[in-house]
Design a protein around this motif. Structure first.
Motif, PDB file in Angstrom:
ATOM      1  N   GLU A 189       4.847  11.937  10.775  1.00 12.00           N
ATOM      2  CA  GLU A 189       4.246  10.617  10.875  1.00 12.00           C
ATOM      3  C   GLU A 189       4.025  10.056   9.476  1.00 12.00           C
ATOM      4  N   THR A 190       3.927   8.742   9.382  1.00 15.31           N
ATOM      5  CA  THR A 190       3.663   8.074   8.115  1.00 15.31           C
ATOM      6  C   THR A 190       2.334   7.349   8.224  1.00 15.31           C
ATOM      7  N   ILE A 191       1.466   7.630   7.267  1.00 16.18           N
ATOM      8  CA  ILE A 191       0.132   7.010   7.251  1.00 16.18           C
ATOM      9  C   ILE A 191       0.077   6.036   6.092  1.00 16.18           C
ATOM     10  N   VAL A 192      -0.323   4.812   6.373  1.00 14.11           N
ATOM     11  CA  VAL A 192      -0.430   3.781   5.343  1.00 14.11           C
ATOM     12  C   VAL A 192      -1.867   3.740   4.824  1.00 14.11           C
TER      13      VAL A 192
ATOM     14  N   PRO B 195       0.826  -1.227   0.000  1.00 19.43           N
ATOM     15  CA  PRO B 195       0.000   0.000   0.000  1.00 19.43           C
ATOM     16  C   PRO B 195       0.854   1.268   0.000  1.00 19.43           C
ATOM     17  N   ALA B 196       0.224   2.367  -0.404  1.00 17.91           N
ATOM     18  CA  ALA B 196       0.908   3.662  -0.427  1.00 17.91           C
ATOM     19  C   ALA B 196       1.168   4.156   0.984  1.00 17.91           C
ATOM     20  N   GLN B 197       2.321   4.811   1.162  1.00 14.31           N
ATOM     21  CA  GLN B 197       2.670   5.396   2.453  1.00 14.31           C
ATOM     22  C   GLN B 197       2.738   6.918   2.293  1.00 14.31           C
ATOM     23  N   ILE B 198       2.024   7.610   3.133  1.00 19.22           N
ATOM     24  CA  ILE B 198       1.939   9.072   3.052  1.00 19.22           C
ATOM     25  C   ILE B 198       2.805   9.681   4.150  1.00 19.22           C
ATOM     26  N   GLY B 199       3.759  10.495   3.750  1.00 20.50           N
ATOM     27  CA  GLY B 199       4.586  11.205   4.716  1.00 20.50           C
ATOM     28  C   GLY B 199       3.955  12.537   5.068  1.00 20.50           C
ATOM     29  N   MET B 200       3.692  12.744   6.350  1.00 17.46           N
ATOM     30  CA  MET B 200       3.079  13.983   6.819  1.00 17.46           C
ATOM     31  C   MET B 200       4.146  14.879   7.450  1.00 17.46           C
ATOM     32  N   THR B 201       3.944  16.181   7.331  1.00 19.47           N
ATOM     33  CA  THR B 201       4.896  17.136   7.871  1.00 19.47           C
ATOM     34  C   THR B 201       4.149  18.379   8.367  1.00 19.47           C
TER      35      THR B 201
END
Length: 220
Positions: free
Chosen positions: A215-218, A193-199
């Motif tokens: 944080e990283t959201i899958v 699955p895609a991993q979203i990097g938050m900042t």
């Protein structure tokens, strides 16, 4: 060259001397390269929405030679990730605050070394690797990377799906709503699955913490 009577300037005879003779060398024209480049124009950020292509770039995993600007953000595809950074109109900042900003000062120095100016009225974007995308006018962007300058020109609103899918842009926007104060900066897609990097910030020109992953959201 006109003589001194016509131009009212002093005439200098340049001579080379050795132990035997002192011949006079004929005067000629001297050209001085000041290194001046086009001064960036202040543009409306909304007018930049489009695809931008660097024709001289050889497509690689780290650089597709394509950028997308949409809704005040710059998107690019690098390795396994889609990356996002803010387009910043520096005229919205006070000159005093910019002059005291060490991140802006570093970009300004890099820009000057490449022969351009990052002024307090410029429109530009940084990224996680330290590259600067400087808007020269509504149809030209220069990207500066360690004094190497690449020119991007506006083409069309169509981006190939493997360069930047529309679904990826939509996902960035949706993820912005997940947590107050955070924005999505990367989408990484490998096996699974895609991993979203938050900042907390994508304002790379002025924020030293821009792009740091909080944080990283899958996405399943």
């Amino acid at each position: 060259m006109r003589n001194s009577t016509e131009s009212k300037q002093s005439v200098v005879n340049i001579q080379y001397s050795d132990t035997e003779q002192a011949p006079t060398i004929e005067r000629g024209r001297a050209f001085v390269d000041t290194g001046a480049k086009a001064t960036p124009k202040h543009v409306n950020v909304a007018s930049l929405n489009d695809t931008w292509i660097a024709a001289e770039t050889t497509t690689s995993a780290s650089d597709t030679g394509k950028l997308l600007i949409k809704d005040d953000d710059l998107y690019q595809h690098r390795y396994d990730s889609y990356e996002r950074a803010a387009i910043q109109d520096l005229s919205h900042y006070s000159l005093g605050s910019l002059n005291q900003n060490v991140t802006y000062a570093a970009f300004k120095t890099d820009t000057a070394h490449a022969g351009y100016q990052l002024t307090h009225t410029a429109v530009a974007s940084g990224d996680s690797t330290g590259m600067l995308s400087l808007i020269i006018n509504a149809n030209k962007i220069i990207r500066i990377n360690q004094q190497i300058v690449t020119t991007y020109t506006k083409t069309s609103a169509v981006v190939a799906a493997n360069d930047l899918p529309k679904t990826a842009v939509d996902l960035f926007k949706r993820m912005d709503q997940k947590k107050a104060g955070e924005v999505a900066t990367t989408i990484t897609v490998k096996a699974g699955p895609a991993q979203i990097g938050m900042t907390n910030s994508i304002n790379y020109l002025t924020d030293p913490d821009a792009g740091q992953i909080t944080e990283t959201i899958v996405i399943n």
